[in-house]
Design a protein around this motif. Structure first.
Motif, PDB file in Angstrom:
ATOM      1  N   GLY A 134      -7.306   1.358 -13.968  1.00 34.79           N
ATOM      2  CA  GLY A 134      -6.199   2.251 -13.633  1.00 34.79           C
ATOM      3  C   GLY A 134      -6.266   2.861 -12.254  1.00 34.79           C
ATOM      4  O   GLY A 134      -5.492   3.784 -11.943  1.00 34.79           O
ATOM      5  N   GLU A 135      -7.165   2.395 -11.412  1.00 36.25           N
ATOM      6  CA  GLU A 135      -7.266   2.912 -10.043  1.00 36.25           C
ATOM      7  C   GLU A 135      -7.063   1.766  -9.055  1.00 36.25           C
ATOM      8  O   GLU A 135      -8.017   1.143  -8.596  1.00 36.25           O
ATOM      9  CB  GLU A 135      -8.625   3.568  -9.807  1.00 36.25           C
ATOM     10  N   PRO A 136      -5.804   1.452  -8.723  1.00 39.00           N
ATOM     11  CA  PRO A 136      -5.544   0.324  -7.822  1.00 39.00           C
ATOM     12  C   PRO A 136      -6.188   0.494  -6.449  1.00 39.00           C
ATOM     13  O   PRO A 136      -6.636  -0.468  -5.839  1.00 39.00           O
ATOM     14  CB  PRO A 136      -4.019   0.279  -7.726  1.00 39.00           C
ATOM     15  N   LEU A 137      -6.272   1.757  -5.963  1.00 38.80           N
ATOM     16  CA  LEU A 137      -6.911   1.974  -4.658  1.00 38.80           C
ATOM     17  C   LEU A 137      -8.403   1.665  -4.707  1.00 38.80           C
ATOM     18  O   LEU A 137      -9.001   1.330  -3.675  1.00 38.80           O
ATOM     19  CB  LEU A 137      -6.688   3.408  -4.195  1.00 38.80           C
ATOM     20  N   ARG A 138      -8.989   1.771  -5.880  1.00 39.70           N
ATOM     21  CA  ARG A 138     -10.404   1.409  -6.021  1.00 39.70           C
ATOM     22  C   ARG A 138     -10.587  -0.088  -5.817  1.00 39.70           C
ATOM     23  O   ARG A 138     -11.502  -0.528  -5.109  1.00 39.70           O
ATOM     24  CB  ARG A 138     -10.900   1.820  -7.409  1.00 39.70           C
ATOM     25  N   THR A 139      -9.688  -0.892  -6.404  1.00 41.02           N
ATOM     26  CA  THR A 139      -9.731  -2.338  -6.191  1.00 41.02           C
ATOM     27  C   THR A 139      -9.480  -2.666  -4.721  1.00 41.02           C
ATOM     28  O   THR A 139     -10.138  -3.531  -4.134  1.00 41.02           O
ATOM     29  CB  THR A 139      -8.672  -3.029  -7.068  1.00 41.02           C
ATOM     30  N   TYR A 140      -8.520  -1.973  -4.140  1.00 38.78           N
ATOM     31  CA  TYR A 140      -8.203  -2.162  -2.721  1.00 38.78           C
ATOM     32  C   TYR A 140      -9.427  -1.847  -1.854  1.00 38.78           C
ATOM     33  O   TYR A 140      -9.777  -2.604  -0.946  1.00 38.78           O
ATOM     34  CB  TYR A 140      -7.034  -1.238  -2.374  1.00 38.78           C
ATOM     35  N   ARG A 141     -10.074  -0.709  -2.159  1.00 41.35           N
ATOM     36  CA  ARG A 141     -11.236  -0.277  -1.366  1.00 41.35           C
ATOM     37  C   ARG A 141     -12.415  -1.234  -1.536  1.00 41.35           C
ATOM     38  O   ARG A 141     -13.127  -1.530  -0.575  1.00 41.35           O
ATOM     39  CB  ARG A 141     -11.623   1.138  -1.776  1.00 41.35           C
ATOM     40  N   ASP A 142     -12.616  -1.738  -2.733  1.00 44.15           N
ATOM     41  CA  ASP A 142     -13.701  -2.690  -2.971  1.00 44.15           C
ATOM     42  C   ASP A 142     -13.473  -3.990  -2.208  1.00 44.15           C
ATOM     43  O   ASP A 142     -14.415  -4.644  -1.752  1.00 44.15           O
ATOM     44  CB  ASP A 142     -13.834  -2.991  -4.473  1.00 44.15           C
ATOM     45  N   PHE A 143     -12.205  -4.370  -2.057  1.00 46.02           N
ATOM     46  CA  PHE A 143     -11.894  -5.630  -1.372  1.00 46.02           C
ATOM     47  C   PHE A 143     -12.014  -5.486   0.145  1.00 46.02           C
ATOM     48  O   PHE A 143     -12.649  -6.310   0.813  1.00 46.02           O
ATOM     49  CB  PHE A 143     -10.466  -6.067  -1.744  1.00 46.02           C
ATOM     50  N   PHE A 144     -11.384  -4.419   0.701  1.00 44.12           N
ATOM     51  CA  PHE A 144     -11.338  -4.275   2.159  1.00 44.12           C
ATOM     52  C   PHE A 144     -12.509  -3.479   2.728  1.00 44.12           C
ATOM     53  O   PHE A 144     -12.770  -3.519   3.932  1.00 44.12           O
ATOM     54  CB  PHE A 144     -10.035  -3.588   2.584  1.00 44.12           C
ATOM     55  N   GLY A 145     -13.198  -2.720   1.854  1.00 43.94           N
ATOM     56  CA  GLY A 145     -14.258  -1.860   2.353  1.00 43.94           C
ATOM     57  C   GLY A 145     -13.736  -0.571   2.945  1.00 43.94           C
ATOM     58  O   GLY A 145     -14.480   0.196   3.554  1.00 43.94           O
ATOM     59  N   ASN A 154       0.846  -1.193   0.000  1.00 44.59           N
ATOM     60  CA  ASN A 154       0.000   0.000   0.000  1.00 44.59           C
ATOM     61  C   ASN A 154       0.884   1.246   0.000  1.00 44.59           C
ATOM     62  O   ASN A 154       1.777   1.376   0.835  1.00 44.59           O
ATOM     63  CB  ASN A 154      -0.903  -0.020   1.246  1.00 44.59           C
ATOM     64  N   PRO A 155       0.667   2.183  -0.927  1.00 45.09           N
ATOM     65  CA  PRO A 155       1.541   3.363  -1.013  1.00 45.09           C
ATOM     66  C   PRO A 155       1.556   4.210   0.252  1.00 45.09           C
ATOM     67  O   PRO A 155       2.512   4.938   0.496  1.00 45.09           O
ATOM     68  CB  PRO A 155       0.944   4.151  -2.193  1.00 45.09           C
ATOM     69  N   GLU A 156       0.507   4.112   1.052  1.00 43.00           N
ATOM     70  CA  GLU A 156       0.482   4.882   2.292  1.00 43.00           C
ATOM     71  C   GLU A 156       1.478   4.323   3.309  1.00 43.00           C
ATOM     72  O   GLU A 156       1.864   5.006   4.246  1.00 43.00           O
ATOM     73  CB  GLU A 156      -0.929   4.865   2.890  1.00 43.00           C
ATOM     74  N   ARG A 157       1.841   3.042   3.146  1.00 41.24           N
ATOM     75  CA  ARG A 157       2.810   2.426   4.048  1.00 41.24           C
ATOM     76  C   ARG A 157       4.234   2.614   3.539  1.00 41.24           C
ATOM     77  O   ARG A 157       5.157   2.746   4.331  1.00 41.24           O
ATOM     78  CB  ARG A 157       2.519   0.933   4.196  1.00 41.24           C
ATOM     79  N   GLN A 158       4.413   2.593   2.225  1.00 41.03           N
ATOM     80  CA  GLN A 158       5.756   2.690   1.657  1.00 41.03           C
ATOM     81  C   GLN A 158       5.784   3.824   0.644  1.00 41.03           C
ATOM     82  O   GLN A 158       5.168   3.714  -0.412  1.00 41.03           O
ATOM     83  CB  GLN A 158       6.170   1.373   0.993  1.00 41.03           C
ATOM     84  N   LYS A 159       6.456   4.909   0.986  1.00 42.53           N
ATOM     85  CA  LYS A 159       6.533   6.090   0.118  1.00 42.53           C
ATOM     86  C   LYS A 159       7.653   5.904  -0.901  1.00 42.53           C
ATOM     87  O   LYS A 159       8.742   6.440  -0.778  1.00 42.53           O
ATOM     88  CB  LYS A 159       6.780   7.333   0.974  1.00 42.53           C
ATOM     89  N   ASP A 160       7.373   5.131  -1.925  1.00 39.63           N
ATOM     90  CA  ASP A 160       8.373   4.832  -2.954  1.00 39.63           C
ATOM     91  C   ASP A 160       7.651   4.746  -4.293  1.00 39.63           C
ATOM     92  O   ASP A 160       6.589   4.114  -4.406  1.00 39.63           O
ATOM     93  CB  ASP A 160       9.077   3.516  -2.636  1.00 39.63           C
ATOM     94  N   GLU A 161       8.239   5.374  -5.320  1.00 38.70           N
ATOM     95  CA  GLU A 161       7.573   5.381  -6.629  1.00 38.70           C
ATOM     96  C   GLU A 161       7.471   3.976  -7.213  1.00 38.70           C
ATOM     97  O   GLU A 161       6.482   3.644  -7.878  1.00 38.70           O
ATOM     98  CB  GLU A 161       8.348   6.287  -7.596  1.00 38.70           C
ATOM     99  N   SER A 162       8.475   3.133  -6.980  1.00 35.83           N
ATOM    100  CA  SER A 162       8.422   1.773  -7.502  1.00 35.83           C
ATOM    101  C   SER A 162       7.291   0.974  -6.855  1.00 35.83           C
ATOM    102  O   SER A 162       6.713   0.082  -7.479  1.00 35.83           O
ATOM    103  CB  SER A 162       9.759   1.074  -7.291  1.00 35.83           C
ATOM    104  N   VAL A 163       6.954   1.317  -5.630  1.00 33.41           N
ATOM    105  CA  VAL A 163       5.865   0.626  -4.945  1.00 33.41           C
ATOM    106  C   VAL A 163       4.541   0.924  -5.630  1.00 33.41           C
ATOM    107  O   VAL A 163       3.661   0.058  -5.716  1.00 33.41           O
ATOM    108  CB  VAL A 163       5.832   1.048  -3.457  1.00 33.41           C
ATOM    109  N   GLN A 164       4.385   2.151  -6.147  1.00 34.49           N
ATOM    110  CA  GLN A 164       3.148   2.512  -6.844  1.00 34.49           C
ATOM    111  C   GLN A 164       2.905   1.582  -8.027  1.00 34.49           C
ATOM    112  O   GLN A 164       1.781   1.104  -8.243  1.00 34.49           O
ATOM    113  CB  GLN A 164       3.243   3.968  -7.336  1.00 34.49           C
ATOM    114  N   PHE A 165       3.972   1.303  -8.788  1.00 36.71           N
ATOM    115  CA  PHE A 165       3.828   0.427  -9.955  1.00 36.71           C
ATOM    116  C   PHE A 165       3.480  -0.994  -9.534  1.00 36.71           C
ATOM    117  O   PHE A 165       2.593  -1.631 -10.104  1.00 36.71           O
ATOM    118  CB  PHE A 165       5.133   0.440 -10.748  1.00 36.71           C
ATOM    119  N   VAL A 166       4.177  -1.514  -8.495  1.00 34.24           N
ATOM    120  CA  VAL A 166       3.905  -2.869  -8.023  1.00 34.24           C
ATOM    121  C   VAL A 166       2.484  -2.972  -7.489  1.00 34.24           C
ATOM    122  O   VAL A 166       1.765  -3.938  -7.759  1.00 34.24           O
ATOM    123  CB  VAL A 166       4.920  -3.269  -6.934  1.00 34.24           C
TER     124      VAL A 166
END
Length: 363
Positions: free
Chosen positions: A103-114, A44-56
């Motif tokens: 193109g919105e990974p946080l949307r997938t994350y939010r749909d999964f975890f609520g 999660n980008p909020e845990r790891q502030k790294d540009e490469s993490v955004q892509f992963v």
């Protein structure tokens, strides 16, 4: 769905979604969900502030979006990423549209975890706790509770003489058998043996005297001894230490220290040496009993706090100067001269004690 003739080469091209989630190609839906949960939280980008993490993180969301949908997964399994994103012919001459990730990974994350919280795993555990059968207690395994550590304050009198100390506790007790068992609150008296001279910081263990329960082993109760403050003494190992307040006159000329001992005796200790700020008077065998051999004792250590006068008249100062001039008549370090002064002082005191007191008329 129409299949490619022969071995489909396009399935060998593009992103390996199974590899992204670190699951097998025949993984079932629950395995895919567990893999996504673990990776999505970690990257999660909020845990790891790294540009490469955004892509992963985006790649993980895309892989889950494909593999969690039966139709998309079937197309990917047969045609690979290239066929999935190009579009393929469907049954009855229908055409299946190309897949495009939103193109919105946080949307997938939010749909999964609520939630979009980076600590969704903690929120999920609180909202959906593990089923009882997945916990050790649900499999019949009892877990021992952490020990309960309690301070035990003892007076120096209790430590000096020893004995027993009784402590009342309240704890939950299991009543009944099997599934019908319940817990009730009951009181219990614990008897704690106190050895004479017991050191401060001693741990006294009462095994499994904590709360009972159907799925846990009661905790041990551990009492840790501490010394209560005493008005006169402080314990230093097996020794007793006290502070005596003395005036400067007494520090220079001698005096007696009166000590009321713990065992109700009165000691009159003569101080004949000159009391300097770092001077200590040690009285042998007047300390605390030794825990291994109570017949032996430590020592009493008397330290001094010297109180200086706030004012001296000139006549008193002159007398003090004269006294110091007399004491320094001999050469410094002349032991024979000092011994002679001490002897003369003793003789003078003996003579003074032999002179009868003058009786007043009428006595």
């Amino acid at each position: 769905m129409q299949a490619c003739p022969g071995e489909c080469e396009c399935s060998k091209k593009g992103i390996d979604y199974y590899g992204v989630l670190s699951v097998r190609k025949n993984a079932h839906d629950l395995e895919i969900k567990k893999a996504f949960r673990k990776l999505a939280i970690h990257y999660n980008p909020e845990r790891q502030k790294d540009e490469s993490v955004q892509f992963v993180f985006s790649l993980i969301a895309e892989a889950y979006d494909v593999l969690s949908d039966p139709l998309k997964r079937a197309i990917y399994d047969q045609y690979g990423e290239e066929g999935l994103k190009r579009g393929v012919p469907g049954p009855e001459e229908l055409y299946i549209e190309p897949y495009v990730f939103h193109g919105e990974p946080l949307r997938t994350y939010r749909d999964f975890f609520g939630t979009s919280s980076p600590y969704a795993d903690l929120i999920d555990v609180l909202a959906k706790p593990l089923p009882l059968y997945e916990l050790p207690e649900g499999r019949g395994i009892k877990r021992k509770e952490e020990p309960l550590i309690k301070p035990l304050l003892l007076t120096l009198n209790e430590v000096f003489f020893g004995g027993e100390k009784k402590i009342k506790i309240q704890r939950s007790v299991l009543c009944g058998d099997g599934e019908g068992s319940t817990t009730v609150l009951r009181e219990k008296i614990l008897t704690i043996p106190i050895k004479p001279g017991l050191p401060s910081g001693t741990e006294i263990l009462f095994p499994e005297e904590g709360d009972q329960g159907p799925t846990k082993i009661p905790a041990d109760i551990i009492f840790v001894t501490e010394d209560r403050p005493h008005e006169t003494f402080v314990r230093d190992g097996t020794n007793l230490v006290m502070i005596a307040n003395v005036f400067l006159r007494e520090a220079l000329t001698g005096f007696h220290v009166v000590v009321n001992t713990i065992d109700d005796r009165i000691l009159r200790i003569p101080i004949t040496s000159v009391v300097s700020p770092d001077y200590e008077k040690i009285v042998i065998d007047e300390g605390m009993p030794l825990v291994d051999n109570p017949k032996e004792r430590g020592d009493l250590v008397i330290r001094f706090k010297i109180e200086f006068p706030t004012y001296l008249p000139n006549t008193s100062k002159n007398y003090i100067k004269k006294a110091f001039r007399v004491s320094s008549t001999g050469e410094k370090g002349d032991a024979e001269y000092i011994h002679r002064l001490i002897l003369e002082d003793k003789i003078r005191r003996n003579i003074d004690s032999d002179i009868p007191m003058r009786r007043e008329p009428g006595e």
